[in-house]
Write a protein that holds these residues in place. Sequence first.
Motif, PDB file in Angstrom:
ATOM      1  N   PHE A 319       6.561 -24.264  -9.422  1.00  0.00           N
ATOM      2  CA  PHE A 319       5.315 -24.159 -10.183  1.00  0.00           C
ATOM      3  C   PHE A 319       5.109 -22.725 -10.681  1.00  0.00           C
ATOM      4  N   ALA A 320       5.453 -21.733  -9.875  1.00  0.00           N
ATOM      5  CA  ALA A 320       5.298 -20.343 -10.303  1.00  0.00           C
ATOM      6  C   ALA A 320       6.219 -20.021 -11.477  1.00  0.00           C
ATOM      7  N   VAL A 321       7.460 -20.520 -11.451  1.00  0.00           N
ATOM      8  CA  VAL A 321       8.393 -20.291 -12.564  1.00  0.00           C
ATOM      9  C   VAL A 321       7.880 -20.969 -13.829  1.00  0.00           C
ATOM     10  N   VAL A 347       0.531 -14.654 -11.922  1.00  0.00           N
ATOM     11  CA  VAL A 347       1.904 -15.145 -12.003  1.00  0.00           C
ATOM     12  C   VAL A 347       2.832 -14.283 -11.148  1.00  0.00           C
ATOM     13  N   VAL A 348       2.672 -12.965 -11.231  1.00  0.00           N
ATOM     14  CA  VAL A 348       3.513 -12.060 -10.428  1.00  0.00           C
ATOM     15  C   VAL A 348       3.323 -12.333  -8.943  1.00  0.00           C
ATOM     16  N   ILE A 349       2.071 -12.489  -8.519  1.00  0.00           N
ATOM     17  CA  ILE A 349       1.798 -12.761  -7.105  1.00  0.00           C
ATOM     18  C   ILE A 349       2.355 -14.130  -6.714  1.00  0.00           C
ATOM     19  N   LEU A 351       4.906 -15.720  -8.048  1.00  0.00           N
ATOM     20  CA  LEU A 351       6.362 -15.622  -7.958  1.00  0.00           C
ATOM     21  C   LEU A 351       6.783 -14.951  -6.652  1.00  0.00           C
ATOM     22  N   ALA A 352       6.054 -13.917  -6.249  1.00  0.00           N
ATOM     23  CA  ALA A 352       6.376 -13.250  -4.981  1.00  0.00           C
ATOM     24  C   ALA A 352       6.224 -14.217  -3.812  1.00  0.00           C
ATOM     25  N   TYR A 353       5.138 -14.985  -3.799  1.00  0.00           N
ATOM     26  CA  TYR A 353       4.958 -15.978  -2.747  1.00  0.00           C
ATOM     27  C   TYR A 353       6.047 -17.052  -2.821  1.00  0.00           C
ATOM     28  N   GLY A 354       6.345 -17.531  -4.029  1.00  0.00           N
ATOM     29  CA  GLY A 354       7.343 -18.582  -4.175  1.00  0.00           C
ATOM     30  C   GLY A 354       8.716 -18.146  -3.700  1.00  0.00           C
ATOM     31  N   LEU A 355       9.140 -16.935  -4.081  1.00  0.00           N
ATOM     32  CA  LEU A 355      10.442 -16.434  -3.641  1.00  0.00           C
ATOM     33  C   LEU A 355      10.470 -16.236  -2.128  1.00  0.00           C
ATOM     34  N   GLY A 356       9.403 -15.649  -1.586  1.00  0.00           N
ATOM     35  CA  GLY A 356       9.367 -15.405  -0.145  1.00  0.00           C
ATOM     36  C   GLY A 356       9.329 -16.688   0.662  1.00  0.00           C
ATOM     37  N   CYS A 383      -2.914  -6.075  -2.569  1.00  0.00           N
ATOM     38  CA  CYS A 383      -3.840  -4.943  -2.675  1.00  0.00           C
ATOM     39  C   CYS A 383      -3.349  -3.939  -3.715  1.00  0.00           C
ATOM     40  N   VAL A 384      -2.048  -3.665  -3.717  1.00  0.00           N
ATOM     41  CA  VAL A 384      -1.495  -2.719  -4.702  1.00  0.00           C
ATOM     42  C   VAL A 384      -1.676  -3.265  -6.117  1.00  0.00           C
ATOM     43  N   VAL A 385      -1.387  -4.549  -6.305  1.00  0.00           N
ATOM     44  CA  VAL A 385      -1.532  -5.154  -7.636  1.00  0.00           C
ATOM     45  C   VAL A 385      -2.997  -5.150  -8.069  1.00  0.00           C
ATOM     46  N   PHE A 386      -3.893  -5.499  -7.166  1.00  0.00           N
ATOM     47  CA  PHE A 386      -5.317  -5.526  -7.506  1.00  0.00           C
ATOM     48  C   PHE A 386      -5.819  -4.132  -7.890  1.00  0.00           C
ATOM     49  N   ILE A 387      -5.419  -3.125  -7.141  1.00  0.00           N
ATOM     50  CA  ILE A 387      -5.842  -1.761  -7.464  1.00  0.00           C
ATOM     51  C   ILE A 387      -5.322  -1.352  -8.828  1.00  0.00           C
ATOM     52  N   ALA A 388      -4.058  -1.697  -9.124  1.00  0.00           N
ATOM     53  CA  ALA A 388      -3.496  -1.360 -10.429  1.00  0.00           C
ATOM     54  C   ALA A 388      -4.251  -2.050 -11.563  1.00  0.00           C
TER      55      ALA A 388
END
Length: 631
Positions: A319-321, A347-349, A351-356, A383-388
């Motif tokens: 689903f993420a892809v 989407v980035v988050i 994909l990170a969850y899906g790969l992990g 947290c890093v993504v949200f801050i960015a």
Amino acid sequence: MRRIWKRGKTGHCLRDGVIVMISKSQPLSERAVLFLRLGVGFSIGLIVAYLIADEVRRSADTLLRQDWREVLAQTLTLVAFILWAGAAVMRRVSLAIWSAIAAAMLCFILWHVRIYSGDGNSSELQSILILLALTFIANELVSSADQAGKPFAPYELYFDEAWKRGVQLILAIGFTLLFWGILWMGAALLGFIGFKWLEDLLKNEYFAFPITGLAFASAVHLGDIQPKLLANVRGLALGVLAWLLPVITLIGAIFAVSLVFSGLQPLWDTKAATATLLSACIGFVLLINAAFQQGETDRKVQVVLKWCVRLAGLLLLVFAVLAAWSLGLRINQYGLTIDRTLAGMVVVIALAYGLGYSAAVFWRGPWMELLKPLNIGLAVFKCVVFIAILTPLASPARLSVDNQVKRLTSGLVKPEKFDWWFLRYDTGTYGRKAIDQLIQSPDMRIAKMAASAKAETLGPRPRYRGGDEFQEVERPDLSKLEVIAPKGAALPAGFMAQKFNDEAEAFVPDCLVRKPKNTDEACKAAVLDIDGDAQPEVLIMTKVGTVAAFKQSTNMWVAIRAEVTPSRNIELESVTKGEIRIVAPLFKDVMIGDSRVRFFPIDRPTNIIVDMEPVATAKSAEPAAQAPSKP
């Protein structure tokens, strides 16, 4: 393991059976926690009331602008949450340092979102929701690490604290809402007998905000001193969510297999593929963790749930892809916008969850044991993504402005079709700076449009857009519109030649503005003289049962308001049969001065019995008048 502190009668602290001196590095006592929470709720409530009170807002002598007052009020509210949550578990010095750092960070982020990039930003609500998620996750990471006494706590402590705090927050919100419901009920009861003092008190900011802070703080503290209650509620919630995982897994598997036969084009044609797929990803992550919890260290997991967790982890990646693919197609077609940048973050988050999670499925060792370090690492990553996203590092406003300006200057988008309103009104300072730069463009068309955007002389913003490039609306061929009454009639030539625009008229159906995509969107017409002026009017009937009417004026056809009674929709079968005729009105209009009054019958349901005495006729009334009265 969590550290357990217990205050002794001598002013010392008993830890693991050893008496040690109480220091500032230890958590507060239960009584001190209560006083701190109530004090924070009351004091911050008073400050917030002062910052947003009407008299302060209207005062010309205030030292802070309204937007800065709102930033400070929101910052203090979030800091109050940090103090309430950490008072009972964090060491005093750690709590003070973390609260100060969080306050500075929150103030900067809110300034950037609301003032710098949030001027007219339609995505401000999404940014605030991201900030709330960031505050919750970051606070749980810091408080759990402080309890463990090292940079990263054991996964079991993170899981226990995060779910406990989430349930505690939901219960505190519910308690506060019920508290206010009782207060307003009391105000209503007093109002019935003529006393308005409680209602006036509840409407006063200097009472409402402090009392809300006290109620919320009390609810949080009640959750801490009733750990069994929180544990039971959390266990119930986790149990219910865990057994929803097989349902979403089955649906996801059916969907994935169906795509093999249908292809991806029907999914892209929905224009909502990315949002739907990302919603499914969020559901997968939530339910997988509800089923996994702490693995098999503290409980035996059913075989069904084990296999559902494995399959759901793989479906999450699928689903993420697909979401990334869908979003990429849209960005390549129309470029970045604020909403698409935020979707890209999700989407980035995902994909990170899906790969992990997919890697955890094939990881050797205990069942899905890799999820424990993965969840900790992904929490930090979020947290890093949200801050960015919430700062200039990857601000959606900045990224979308840069991308759209690049498309404009490279010739991918013509200046006439570019969304100048997006730069002027939706992207704050980033957009206005871009307009100032485009005014200096060597392309005179771009410079002219940029100057018009800065001067706000572009006119009303068109509604129908394909992303950020305005598309020419595919006009319908009105000569092909079926006329069902009277038979053999044709639409007036002026009506067929007119280009209708529902921006100008609220009563124009879509079938007159754009070409219908299918037969369900097609309309039927009738040409009738409904006002008796010997000039025909045009009635347009839609498949959803609505009716629009148009009358010819001097040089154009204008809409006439139509109302269907007794129901609000016409019978489609009657339209198909062409059962349309002109009838006299049931009631004539009445003019009262210059005001016209129109009358409609009341459609009373047949199952309601109205008990009324009949009006006496003149003949029956006469003998009644002559009847002698009783002595």
